[in-house]
Design a protein around this motif. Sequence first.
Motif, PDB file in Angstrom:
ATOM      1  N   LYS A  12       0.834  -1.207   0.000  1.00  0.00           N
ATOM      2  CA  LYS A  12       0.000   0.000   0.000  1.00  0.00           C
ATOM      3  C   LYS A  12       0.867   1.256   0.000  1.00  0.00           C
ATOM      4  N   HIS A  13       1.943   1.222   0.767  1.00  0.00           N
ATOM      5  CA  HIS A  13       2.856   2.371   0.784  1.00  0.00           C
ATOM      6  C   HIS A  13       3.514   2.550  -0.580  1.00  0.00           C
ATOM      7  N   HIS A  14       3.913   1.446  -1.191  1.00  0.00           N
ATOM      8  CA  HIS A  14       4.580   1.492  -2.494  1.00  0.00           C
ATOM      9  C   HIS A  14       3.653   2.044  -3.567  1.00  0.00           C
ATOM     10  N   ARG A  15       2.373   1.742  -3.468  1.00  0.00           N
ATOM     11  CA  ARG A  15       1.409   2.222  -4.441  1.00  0.00           C
ATOM     12  C   ARG A  15       0.757   3.542  -4.021  1.00  0.00           C
ATOM     13  N   SER A  16       1.252   4.115  -2.919  1.00  0.00           N
ATOM     14  CA  SER A  16       0.743   5.400  -2.401  1.00  0.00           C
ATOM     15  C   SER A  16      -0.748   5.323  -2.077  1.00  0.00           C
ATOM     16  N   LEU A  73      -4.121   4.038   4.233  1.00  0.00           N
ATOM     17  CA  LEU A  73      -4.676   2.967   5.050  1.00  0.00           C
ATOM     18  C   LEU A  73      -6.127   3.285   5.382  1.00  0.00           C
ATOM     19  N   TRP A  74      -6.926   2.214   5.516  1.00  0.00           N
ATOM     20  CA  TRP A  74      -8.333   2.364   5.850  1.00  0.00           C
ATOM     21  C   TRP A  74      -8.592   1.658   7.167  1.00  0.00           C
ATOM     22  N   TRP A  75      -9.865   1.661   7.617  1.00  0.00           N
ATOM     23  CA  TRP A  75     -10.197   1.068   8.899  1.00  0.00           C
ATOM     24  C   TRP A  75      -9.794  -0.400   8.988  1.00  0.00           C
ATOM     25  N   ILE A  79      -7.443  -1.942  12.045  1.00  0.00           N
ATOM     26  CA  ILE A  79      -7.947  -3.034  12.888  1.00  0.00           C
ATOM     27  C   ILE A  79      -7.079  -4.275  12.723  1.00  0.00           C
ATOM     28  N   LEU A  80      -6.612  -4.510  11.494  1.00  0.00           N
ATOM     29  CA  LEU A  80      -5.745  -5.665  11.246  1.00  0.00           C
ATOM     30  C   LEU A  80      -4.412  -5.514  11.974  1.00  0.00           C
ATOM     31  N   ILE A  81      -3.862  -4.315  11.999  1.00  0.00           N
ATOM     32  CA  ILE A  81      -2.619  -4.066  12.730  1.00  0.00           C
ATOM     33  C   ILE A  81      -2.825  -4.322  14.223  1.00  0.00           C
ATOM     34  N   ALA A  82      -3.967  -3.876  14.753  1.00  0.00           N
ATOM     35  CA  ALA A  82      -4.272  -4.121  16.162  1.00  0.00           C
ATOM     36  C   ALA A  82      -4.396  -5.623  16.433  1.00  0.00           C
ATOM     37  N   SER A  83      -4.998  -6.345  15.504  1.00  0.00           N
ATOM     38  CA  SER A  83      -5.130  -7.794  15.640  1.00  0.00           C
ATOM     39  C   SER A  83      -3.759  -8.462  15.658  1.00  0.00           C
ATOM     40  N   TRP A  84      -2.889  -8.031  14.749  1.00  0.00           N
ATOM     41  CA  TRP A  84      -1.539  -8.596  14.720  1.00  0.00           C
ATOM     42  C   TRP A  84      -0.794  -8.289  16.018  1.00  0.00           C
ATOM     43  N   GLY A  85      -0.961  -7.076  16.556  1.00  0.00           N
ATOM     44  CA  GLY A  85      -0.321  -6.722  17.815  1.00  0.00           C
ATOM     45  C   GLY A  85      -0.792  -7.613  18.953  1.00  0.00           C
ATOM     46  N   PRO A 142      -6.158 -10.921  -0.685  1.00  0.00           N
ATOM     47  CA  PRO A 142      -6.669 -10.241  -1.884  1.00  0.00           C
ATOM     48  C   PRO A 142      -5.929  -8.955  -2.206  1.00  0.00           C
ATOM     49  N   VAL A 143      -5.515  -8.208  -1.181  1.00  0.00           N
ATOM     50  CA  VAL A 143      -4.761  -6.971  -1.411  1.00  0.00           C
ATOM     51  C   VAL A 143      -3.413  -7.280  -2.042  1.00  0.00           C
ATOM     52  N   LEU A 144      -2.731  -8.282  -1.514  1.00  0.00           N
ATOM     53  CA  LEU A 144      -1.424  -8.653  -2.059  1.00  0.00           C
ATOM     54  C   LEU A 144      -1.562  -9.167  -3.489  1.00  0.00           C
ATOM     55  N   ARG A 145      -2.607  -9.941  -3.731  1.00  0.00           N
ATOM     56  CA  ARG A 145      -2.796 -10.474  -5.078  1.00  0.00           C
ATOM     57  C   ARG A 145      -3.004  -9.346  -6.083  1.00  0.00           C
ATOM     58  N   THR A 146      -3.823  -8.369  -5.712  1.00  0.00           N
ATOM     59  CA  THR A 146      -4.079  -7.241  -6.611  1.00  0.00           C
ATOM     60  C   THR A 146      -2.806  -6.443  -6.873  1.00  0.00           C
ATOM     61  N   LEU A 147      -2.042  -6.192  -5.811  1.00  0.00           N
ATOM     62  CA  LEU A 147      -0.808  -5.426  -5.958  1.00  0.00           C
ATOM     63  C   LEU A 147       0.210  -6.176  -6.813  1.00  0.00           C
ATOM     64  N   LEU A 148       0.315  -7.490  -6.593  1.00  0.00           N
ATOM     65  CA  LEU A 148       1.267  -8.289  -7.368  1.00  0.00           C
ATOM     66  C   LEU A 148       0.880  -8.320  -8.841  1.00  0.00           C
ATOM     67  N   MET A 149      -0.409  -8.415  -9.124  1.00  0.00           N
ATOM     68  CA  MET A 149      -0.858  -8.437 -10.514  1.00  0.00           C
ATOM     69  C   MET A 149      -0.579  -7.101 -11.200  1.00  0.00           C
ATOM     70  N   ARG A 150      -0.790  -6.002 -10.470  1.00  0.00           N
ATOM     71  CA  ARG A 150      -0.507  -4.689 -11.043  1.00  0.00           C
ATOM     72  C   ARG A 150       0.975  -4.519 -11.336  1.00  0.00           C
TER      73      ARG A 150
END
Length: 294
Positions: free
Chosen positions: A42-46, A49-51, A55-61, A271-279
Amino acid sequence: MDLHTVRSTPAPFDDYSPVLNFVIWVLTGYATIFISLRLWGKHHRSLRLWWDDYILIASWGALLLGCIFQTVDTALGFGRSQHAIPLENIEMTRLLSTIAGFFLILAAAWSKTSFGFTLLRLTSTDGMLKKLVWFAIWTTNICITGSCIIQWAHCWPLDRIWRQEVPGGKCLPLGLMNGYNMFVAAYSGTIDVMLALLPCKIFGPLMMKRKEKIGITIAMGMGVFAGIASFTKILAIHNVNRPNAGPEHVVVLMALGTAEGAITIVAVCMPVLRTLLMRESNHLLKSSLLNHVP
């Protein structure tokens, strides 16, 4: 061999702490790689971040903290047979396992919430599908919040949870706690499967290539494995509370609790990684073709 020698020989014991540490850190490392790639992409594609990202970062923490407390707990004897834990460590191992379980519950709840918010962002209409996702988010968090409350409030005074010798202390009936935790595991697994299958309904009507629809649906469908982990917890909860339960049963329950959150985190990232990799691959392909144009 005389009687004194027999009495001084330590009894054999099972130690599952190395297995537990290996499993939970592999799962957490797996989730860490995927969430790091998601944020980097997401940073690479500028992209902001969304909600669902927060929330996912909080879950990982929460998942990471749960694993840290488990590892500290195993250093004190958690994962071994009861008679192999030093007496001075027993109360601390009980407290640390309770704290670790609390963070694992949060990781599971927040990762499912992030999954739901991702689906909400993909759902453009305000119809029944969006209401179903909101229903899943709210009911899952209510059920799991109840599990968190019971974990800390099932005994009074509070330290009766890890100090079972506290005079005058009382606890809720074990059958009531087990029944509710099994219900939460079953409901949580059902929500996992439902959220994993919803992309079929979301992407079906869209004007996309069939290959794209199948790819994204499979990527998000990994949540089914989180559901399997949650359903398996039902049996694990039952086994932990049997009179002849051993350390292996507690280790299995903690490992499944870690797996539920970790797998859901990976499913949300896919799904986010797949979309970014395809792009990126399409961009590289176009650049390569342009460079070879005479």
